[in-house]
Design a protein around this motif. Structure first.
Motif, short mmCIF file in Angstrom:
data_model
loop_
_atom_site.label_atom_id
_atom_site.label_comp_id
_atom_site.label_asym_id
_atom_site.label_seq_id
_atom_site.Cartn_x
_atom_site.Cartn_y
_atom_site.Cartn_z
N UNK A 156 -1.95 -8.75 17.41
CA UNK A 156 -1.80 -9.89 16.51
C UNK A 156 -1.98 -9.48 15.05
N UNK A 157 -3.06 -8.76 14.77
CA UNK A 157 -3.36 -8.39 13.38
C UNK A 157 -2.31 -7.45 12.81
N UNK A 158 -1.98 -6.41 13.58
CA UNK A 158 -1.00 -5.44 13.07
C UNK A 158 0.37 -6.10 12.92
N UNK A 159 0.70 -7.04 13.83
CA UNK A 159 1.98 -7.75 13.71
C UNK A 159 2.01 -8.62 12.47
N UNK A 160 0.89 -9.31 12.18
CA UNK A 160 0.82 -10.15 10.97
C UNK A 160 0.95 -9.29 9.72
N UNK A 161 0.27 -8.14 9.72
CA UNK A 161 0.33 -7.25 8.57
C UNK A 161 1.74 -6.70 8.39
N UNK A 162 2.41 -6.43 9.50
CA UNK A 162 3.80 -5.94 9.43
C UNK A 162 4.70 -7.00 8.81
N UNK A 163 4.51 -8.27 9.20
CA UNK A 163 5.31 -9.35 8.62
C UNK A 163 5.11 -9.45 7.12
N UNK A 164 3.85 -9.36 6.67
CA UNK A 164 3.56 -9.42 5.23
C UNK A 164 4.15 -8.20 4.52
N UNK A 165 4.01 -7.02 5.12
CA UNK A 165 4.51 -5.78 4.49
C UNK A 165 6.03 -5.81 4.32
N UNK A 190 -0.13 -1.93 18.38
CA UNK A 190 -0.94 -1.91 17.15
C UNK A 190 -0.71 -0.62 16.38
N UNK A 191 -0.70 0.52 17.11
CA UNK A 191 -0.45 1.81 16.45
C UNK A 191 0.96 1.87 15.87
N UNK A 192 1.94 1.36 16.65
CA UNK A 192 3.32 1.39 16.17
C UNK A 192 3.48 0.55 14.91
N UNK A 193 2.92 -0.66 14.93
CA UNK A 193 3.02 -1.54 13.75
C UNK A 193 2.32 -0.91 12.55
N UNK A 194 1.17 -0.29 12.78
CA UNK A 194 0.42 0.32 11.68
C UNK A 194 1.22 1.45 11.03
N UNK A 195 1.93 2.23 11.85
CA UNK A 195 2.74 3.33 11.28
C UNK A 195 3.89 2.77 10.44
N UNK A 196 4.50 1.68 10.89
CA UNK A 196 5.59 1.07 10.10
C UNK A 196 5.04 0.49 8.80
N UNK A 197 3.83 -0.12 8.88
CA UNK A 197 3.21 -0.67 7.67
C UNK A 197 2.96 0.44 6.65
N UNK A 198 2.49 1.60 7.13
CA UNK A 198 2.24 2.73 6.23
C UNK A 198 3.53 3.15 5.52
N UNK A 199 4.62 3.19 6.29
CA UNK A 199 5.93 3.54 5.70
C UNK A 199 6.33 2.50 4.64
N UNK A 200 6.14 1.21 4.95
CA UNK A 200 6.52 0.15 4.01
C UNK A 200 5.66 0.20 2.75
N UNK A 201 4.42 0.66 2.88
CA UNK A 201 3.55 0.77 1.70
C UNK A 201 4.13 1.77 0.70
N UNK A 202 4.74 2.85 1.20
CA UNK A 202 5.38 3.82 0.31
C UNK A 202 6.57 3.19 -0.41
N UNK A 203 7.26 2.27 0.26
CA UNK A 203 8.42 1.62 -0.34
C UNK A 203 8.02 0.56 -1.37
N UNK A 204 6.80 0.08 -1.26
CA UNK A 204 6.37 -1.02 -2.14
C UNK A 204 5.08 -0.64 -2.87
N UNK A 205 5.09 0.55 -3.50
CA UNK A 205 3.87 1.06 -4.12
C UNK A 205 3.30 0.14 -5.18
N UNK A 206 4.20 -0.50 -5.97
CA UNK A 206 3.70 -1.33 -7.08
C UNK A 206 3.04 -2.62 -6.57
#
Length: 349
Positions: free
Chosen positions: A111-120, A174-190
């Motif tokens: 649930x948490x990693x999915x929510x964070x993925x949606x926001x990211x 959860x691990x899969x979503x977290x890895x995608x979130x990390x990738x999206x963080x690089x795309x949205x550094x600002x």
């Protein structure tokens, strides 16, 4: 004669336990009331308790500056902390009993990693204020949490909805979503601070629109969890015994996944990810009242509500006039407490 005395002693022990349980409930209700008024009173601008009571119970004070702070900002915020604290703690009890794993918590279903993925996703796309204005983030968090849980549920169903399979698949997502979130963080550094603030949780954006949803979904979800206490108590004896007692493990797993996912999704969409409440509070409640879910669930709800309300109040006063993310406070308090409980349990064998 011995049988008579044994029955008499058992009866005395039972009434003594009931009396103690009532006393614990009373203490915790007082703690919740104290947390409620403390949460209303402290913050960037402290409001004396006497003024808080006058504003709440006397409409003639409704136009003052204190009244606007109290009624428009703090009251919905404190109500949200109570509801969400109760929801996370009770969900934690349900999942720990179902999985028979004391490290299980509401976020373990993805649930948490999915929510964070949606926001990211919405932050990386740069459409934070569109298309639903300020509610875009909450809506994306809810959709991310709901869709991830739906995937976990669908795949788990292929394995017969066995509790262990659900647990492992939830962890994998959860691990899969977290890895995608990390990738999206690089795309949205600002705008990475937006993602970071969701990861740590905050009640600063809560308003009455959130309460209209929270005050319906969470009490209903808690009621749906409470009515399963008999089945969950049977699960304490093991899956085989529970089956012999008439519990349908597959239906129970399916039921709890759906209810916990909805309650937790609403919580995360409103206030972000708040760690340790769903993990630690059930352990504290067990130390106080034992393993009987009939008492454990409501006591966990009361402790969770007061713990989160007090943590939120603390987050507003530590570095005034700024405030700490709520997840920082719950982790600072929850992590040492959890280690202490583990050590204590280890020593007691």
């Amino acid at each position: 004669m011995n049988l008579y005395y044994n029955e008499l002693n058992s009866l005395k022990h039972y009434y003594k336990k009931i009396k103690l349980t009532k006393f614990i409930f009373l203490i915790l209700i007082v703690l919740v009331v104290f947390s409620f008024f403390l949460g209303l009173s402290v913050g960037v601008v402290d409001i004396p308790l006497s003024i808080v009571i006058k504003i709440l119970f006397n409409s003639s004070y409704s136009e003052s500056m204190h009244a606007k702070i109290l009624l428009d900002i703090r009251l919905p915020r404190v109500i949200a902390t109570l509801f969400i604290g109760a929801a996370l703690a009770t969900s934690g009890v349900s999942l720990q009993t179902l999985f028979r794993n004391q490290l299980a918590e509401p976020y373990i279903l993805g649930v948490a990693s999915g929510a964070l993925l949606g926001v990211s996703i919405i932050v990386a796309l740069g459409v934070t204020q569109q298309p639903f204005g300020l509610y875009t983030m909450s809506l994306m968090a809810f959709l991310g949490a709901f869709l991830t849980t739906l995937l976990v549920y669908t795949i788990s169903k292929a394995f017969g909805l066995k509790p262990v399979s659900v647990l492992l698949i939830g962890l994998a997502f959860s691990f899969l979503s977290s890895s995608i979130v990390t990738f999206l963080q690089y795309l949205a550094l600002k705008d990475v601070h937006v993602i970071f603030s969701w990861m740590m949780g905050s009640f600063s954006a809560i308003n009455w629109n959130h309460i209209q949803i929270i005050a319906i979904i969470i009490p209903l979800g808690l009621l749906l969890l409470f009515i399963k206490v008999k089945d969950l108590n049977a699960m304490l004896l093991g899956e085989e015994y529970a089956k012999q007692l008439g519990v349908n493990i597959k239906n129970l797993t399916q039921y709890l996944i759906i209810v916990v996912a909805i309650v937790t999704s609403v919580s995360v969409a409103s206030a972000g990810i708040i760690g340790f409440v769903g993990l630690v509070i059930p352990h504290i409640a067990r130390l106080i009242i034992g393993y009987d879910n009939k008492f454990l669930m409501p006591i966990s709800a009361l402790i969770g509500a007061s713990f989160l309300a007090l943590s939120d109040a603390l987050s507003r006063v530590i570095i005034r006039p700024s405030e700490l993310p709520i997840g920082v406070v719950t982790s600072m308090v929850g992590a040492p407490l959890f280690i202490y409980l583990l050590l204590k349990k280890g020593r007691s064998g």
